[in-house]
Design a protein around this motif. Structure first.
Motif, mmCIF file in Angstrom:
data_model
loop_
_atom_site.group_PDB
_atom_site.id
_atom_site.type_symbol
_atom_site.label_atom_id
_atom_site.label_comp_id
_atom_site.label_asym_id
_atom_site.label_seq_id
_atom_site.Cartn_x
_atom_site.Cartn_y
_atom_site.Cartn_z
ATOM 1 N N ALA A 67 -5.588 20.272 13.589
ATOM 2 C CA ALA A 67 -5.620 19.945 15.022
ATOM 3 C C ALA A 67 -6.985 19.383 15.420
ATOM 4 O O ALA A 67 -7.080 18.421 16.191
ATOM 5 C CB ALA A 67 -5.291 21.185 15.842
ATOM 6 N N LEU A 68 -8.057 19.976 14.904
ATOM 7 C CA LEU A 68 -9.403 19.506 15.269
ATOM 8 C C LEU A 68 -9.644 18.064 14.822
ATOM 9 O O LEU A 68 -10.338 17.312 15.495
ATOM 10 C CB LEU A 68 -10.482 20.413 14.669
ATOM 11 N N GLU A 69 -9.058 17.682 13.684
ATOM 12 C CA GLU A 69 -9.237 16.304 13.202
ATOM 13 C C GLU A 69 -8.142 15.369 13.713
ATOM 14 O O GLU A 69 -8.187 14.174 13.465
ATOM 15 C CB GLU A 69 -9.282 16.261 11.669
ATOM 16 N N GLY A 70 -7.136 15.925 14.400
ATOM 17 C CA GLY A 70 -6.051 15.076 14.893
ATOM 18 C C GLY A 70 -5.115 14.597 13.788
ATOM 19 O O GLY A 70 -4.518 13.530 13.886
ATOM 20 N N GLY A 71 -4.978 15.394 12.718
ATOM 21 C CA GLY A 71 -4.095 15.027 11.612
ATOM 22 C C GLY A 71 -2.787 15.788 11.684
ATOM 23 O O GLY A 71 -2.581 16.614 12.582
ATOM 24 N N SER A 72 -1.892 15.532 10.718
ATOM 25 C CA SER A 72 -0.613 16.228 10.774
ATOM 26 C C SER A 72 -0.590 17.484 9.912
ATOM 27 O O SER A 72 0.236 18.361 10.144
ATOM 28 C CB SER A 72 0.531 15.286 10.410
ATOM 29 N N ALA A 73 -1.461 17.598 8.915
ATOM 30 C CA ALA A 73 -1.502 18.826 8.111
ATOM 31 C C ALA A 73 -2.857 18.963 7.437
ATOM 32 O O ALA A 73 -3.524 17.963 7.148
ATOM 33 C CB ALA A 73 -0.405 18.813 7.045
ATOM 34 N N GLY A 74 -3.242 20.219 7.177
ATOM 35 C CA GLY A 74 -4.506 20.483 6.494
ATOM 36 C C GLY A 74 -4.262 21.373 5.291
ATOM 37 O O GLY A 74 -3.313 22.168 5.278
ATOM 38 N N TYR A 75 -5.100 21.224 4.277
ATOM 39 C CA TYR A 75 -5.004 22.054 3.079
ATOM 40 C C TYR A 75 -6.398 22.555 2.726
ATOM 41 O O TYR A 75 -7.328 21.754 2.546
ATOM 42 C CB TYR A 75 -4.353 21.265 1.925
ATOM 43 N N ALA A 76 -6.546 23.891 2.619
ATOM 44 C CA ALA A 76 -7.864 24.489 2.413
ATOM 45 C C ALA A 76 -8.073 24.810 0.937
ATOM 46 O O ALA A 76 -7.171 25.331 0.261
ATOM 47 C CB ALA A 76 -8.000 25.752 3.255
ATOM 48 N N PHE A 77 -9.283 24.499 0.461
ATOM 49 C CA PHE A 77 -9.616 24.648 -0.958
ATOM 50 C C PHE A 77 -10.835 25.549 -1.131
ATOM 51 O O PHE A 77 -11.547 25.854 -0.175
ATOM 52 C CB PHE A 77 -9.861 23.264 -1.570
ATOM 53 N N ALA A 78 -11.063 25.925 -2.401
ATOM 54 C CA ALA A 78 -12.119 26.874 -2.719
ATOM 55 C C ALA A 78 -13.530 26.334 -2.478
ATOM 56 O O ALA A 78 -14.485 27.099 -2.373
ATOM 57 C CB ALA A 78 -11.977 27.323 -4.178
ATOM 58 N N SER A 79 -13.671 25.014 -2.412
ATOM 59 C CA SER A 79 -14.972 24.403 -2.120
ATOM 60 C C SER A 79 -14.725 22.981 -1.639
ATOM 61 O O SER A 79 -13.601 22.451 -1.781
ATOM 62 C CB SER A 79 -15.856 24.376 -3.378
ATOM 63 N N MET A 236 -8.432 28.187 -1.085
ATOM 64 C CA MET A 236 -9.405 29.015 -0.389
ATOM 65 C C MET A 236 -8.814 30.418 -0.252
ATOM 66 O O MET A 236 -7.636 30.574 0.071
ATOM 67 C CB MET A 236 -9.698 28.428 0.996
ATOM 68 N N GLY A 237 -9.632 31.433 -0.492
ATOM 69 C CA GLY A 237 -9.169 32.812 -0.357
ATOM 70 C C GLY A 237 -9.062 33.229 1.101
ATOM 71 O O GLY A 237 -9.667 32.607 1.984
ATOM 72 N N PRO A 238 -8.281 34.287 1.374
ATOM 73 C CA PRO A 238 -8.034 34.684 2.764
ATOM 74 C C PRO A 238 -9.291 35.113 3.532
ATOM 75 O O PRO A 238 -9.415 34.839 4.725
ATOM 76 C CB PRO A 238 -7.040 35.843 2.652
ATOM 77 N N PHE A 239 -10.232 35.763 2.864
ATOM 78 C CA PHE A 239 -11.436 36.198 3.595
ATOM 79 C C PHE A 239 -12.273 34.991 4.008
ATOM 80 O O PHE A 239 -12.777 34.924 5.133
ATOM 81 C CB PHE A 239 -12.264 37.175 2.754
ATOM 82 N N ASP A 240 -12.405 34.007 3.109
ATOM 83 C CA ASP A 240 -13.149 32.794 3.465
ATOM 84 C C ASP A 240 -12.439 32.047 4.590
ATOM 85 O O ASP A 240 -13.080 31.537 5.506
ATOM 86 C CB ASP A 240 -13.342 31.908 2.236
ATOM 87 N N ALA A 241 -11.097 31.986 4.516
ATOM 88 C CA ALA A 241 -10.345 31.307 5.575
ATOM 89 C C ALA A 241 -10.611 31.995 6.923
ATOM 90 O O ALA A 241 -10.797 31.339 7.951
ATOM 91 C CB ALA A 241 -8.852 31.312 5.256
ATOM 92 N N TRP A 242 -10.659 33.299 6.900
ATOM 93 C CA TRP A 242 -10.908 34.070 8.129
ATOM 94 C C TRP A 242 -12.313 33.788 8.675
ATOM 95 O O TRP A 242 -12.503 33.618 9.879
ATOM 96 C CB TRP A 242 -10.728 35.556 7.811
#
Ligand SMILES: *Cc1c(COP(=O)(O)O)cnc(C)c1O
Length: 386
Positions: A67-79, A236-242
């Protein structure tokens, strides 16, 4: 809870991607520290089966950053590097990529030392000249990978001008938006196809997590990124995502302070008799100041300055008392570094010369402390010079 469709950026920062926890009403998305999910019956589950594939905390962050970038989907990674690596997996052997010549050192290393072995080819050009991008396009060119502003000389690329070149040719335009953050620059609105961040920097903002995010717009990219995030598994792990989710709640207010502090420190440096050059897009003398004003909403907290010799740079670097000597950037605390021997040590000297990175250059990541303390600290450091 559904955000109104016309919600503004600062509101999106705090709310997007997050609904009160359905089982307790907790306003903050919990850290779902679990590897698997119990199923109600064969083939009947609550939308999650295994935590590499999906995790509610990570999903909240992915929705927030998309949403912040105005895209349709995001995927979070470990780095950030894992995120960039995942994007490059869109390509196949023999494909060609055009890259900003002074891209992040880790990106250059990934492209040259790892991905080249798999038959991808990279050409590094000064993308601040969009005609150089057009000239470098070959029949096999499938992607243009931009970074703007660049590290540490703060050179800009006109994203809309490059998109006008890539779009009609069906070339995917990727922008590493780490230095600006979506608060200052939104590449997808300027015609880019994919945005990537090291969330380690401004998005998390508190120097306590390493991560990356890919935001895409095109259905074929969305589908592949979702597939490869699960298939290769650099999640990305849940604690980092949080932590990053907590970070983005204050992104807008932090960036406002980074902007004012960055500009004040840059102006002080520009007026200082012992400083030769200051690289900050918010200064009128920056060669691309007009583009910065058009393309960015504020100029951020990153800048570099030159004090003539390596010896003098060493003197200055060791006299800071508020700025901490460290790599990385984008946190609330101010950092100082020596790019030639720290962040860019792995970049060959000829390339450093080419991108204007001198041995006498000092880089600042201006934090959100009291601006008077920061300016006084810079003044104190420069007082060490004869
Ligand atoms: C830090 C950084 C990266 C790499 O991110 P990591 O989280 O360190 O893997 C990529 N691009 C830019 C511009 C960066 O500053």
């Amino acid at each position: 809870m559904q955000l109104p469709p016309d919600a503004r950026f600062d509101t999106i920062c705090i709310h997007a991607g997050q609904a009160p926890d359905p089982s307790t009403g907790a306003i903050i998305t919990p850290i779902y520290q679990t590897s698997t999910y119990v199923q109600d019956g064969l083939g009947r589950h609550k939308g999650h089966e295994y935590a590499r594939t999906s995790n509610p905390t990570r999903a909240a962050l992915e929705g927030n950053l998309a949403a912040l970038e105005g895209g349709s989907a995001g995927y979070a990674f470990a780095s950030g590097m894992a995120a960039i690596d995942a994007i490059l997996s869109l390509l196949e052997q023999g494909d060609h990529v055009i890259v900003t010549d002074n891209t992040y050192g880790g990106t250059y290393r990934l492209f040259e030392r790892v991905l080249r072995r798999y038959g991808l080819r990279f050409t590094y050009v000064d993308t601040s000249d969009s005609s150089a991008v057009a000239a470098a396009i070959e029949p096999a060119t499938k992607m243009v990978f931009l970074e703007t502003p660049t590290n540490p000389v703060m050179r800009l690329t006109d994203i809309a001008a490059v998109a006008a070149i890539t779009r009609p040719r069906g070339v995917t335009l990727v922008v590493d938006n780490t230095f600006a953050s979506p608060c200052l620059q939104r590449p997808l609105t300027l015609g880019a196809d994919i945005v990537v961040h090291s969330t380690t920097k401004y998005l998390n903002g508190h120097s306590d997590s390493v991560g990356g995010i890919v935001v895409c717009t095109r259905p074929e990219h969305v589908e592949w990124m979702k597939f490869v995030q699960n298939a290769a598994g650099a999640i990305m792990g849940p604690f980092d995502a949080w932590l990053v989710l907590r970070g983005t709640k204050t992104l807008a207010v932090r960036m406002e302070r980074h902007n004012t502090n960055g500009l004040a420190v840059a102006r002080f440096l520009a007026a200082h008799p012992k400083v030769r050059a200051v690289h900050y897009p918010g200064l009128e003398q920056h060669p691309q100041h007009a583009l910065a004003e058009r393309q960015m909403r504020g100029f951020g907290g990153m800048l570099a300055f030159d004090v003539d010799t390596l010896e003098r740079a060493k003197v200055v670097l060791e006299r800071f008392r508020v700025f901490a000597l460290a790599e990385s950037l984008g946190g609330v605390e101010s950092l100082v570094c020596h790019p030639a021997s720290m962040t860019h040590a792995s970049v060959p000297i000829e390339r450093r010369v080419q991108i204007g990175l001198t041995e006498s250059m000092v880089r600042l990541s201006v934090g959100i402390e009291d601006v008077n303390d920061l300016v006084a600290d810079v003044a104190h450091a420069l007082d060490g010079l004869s």
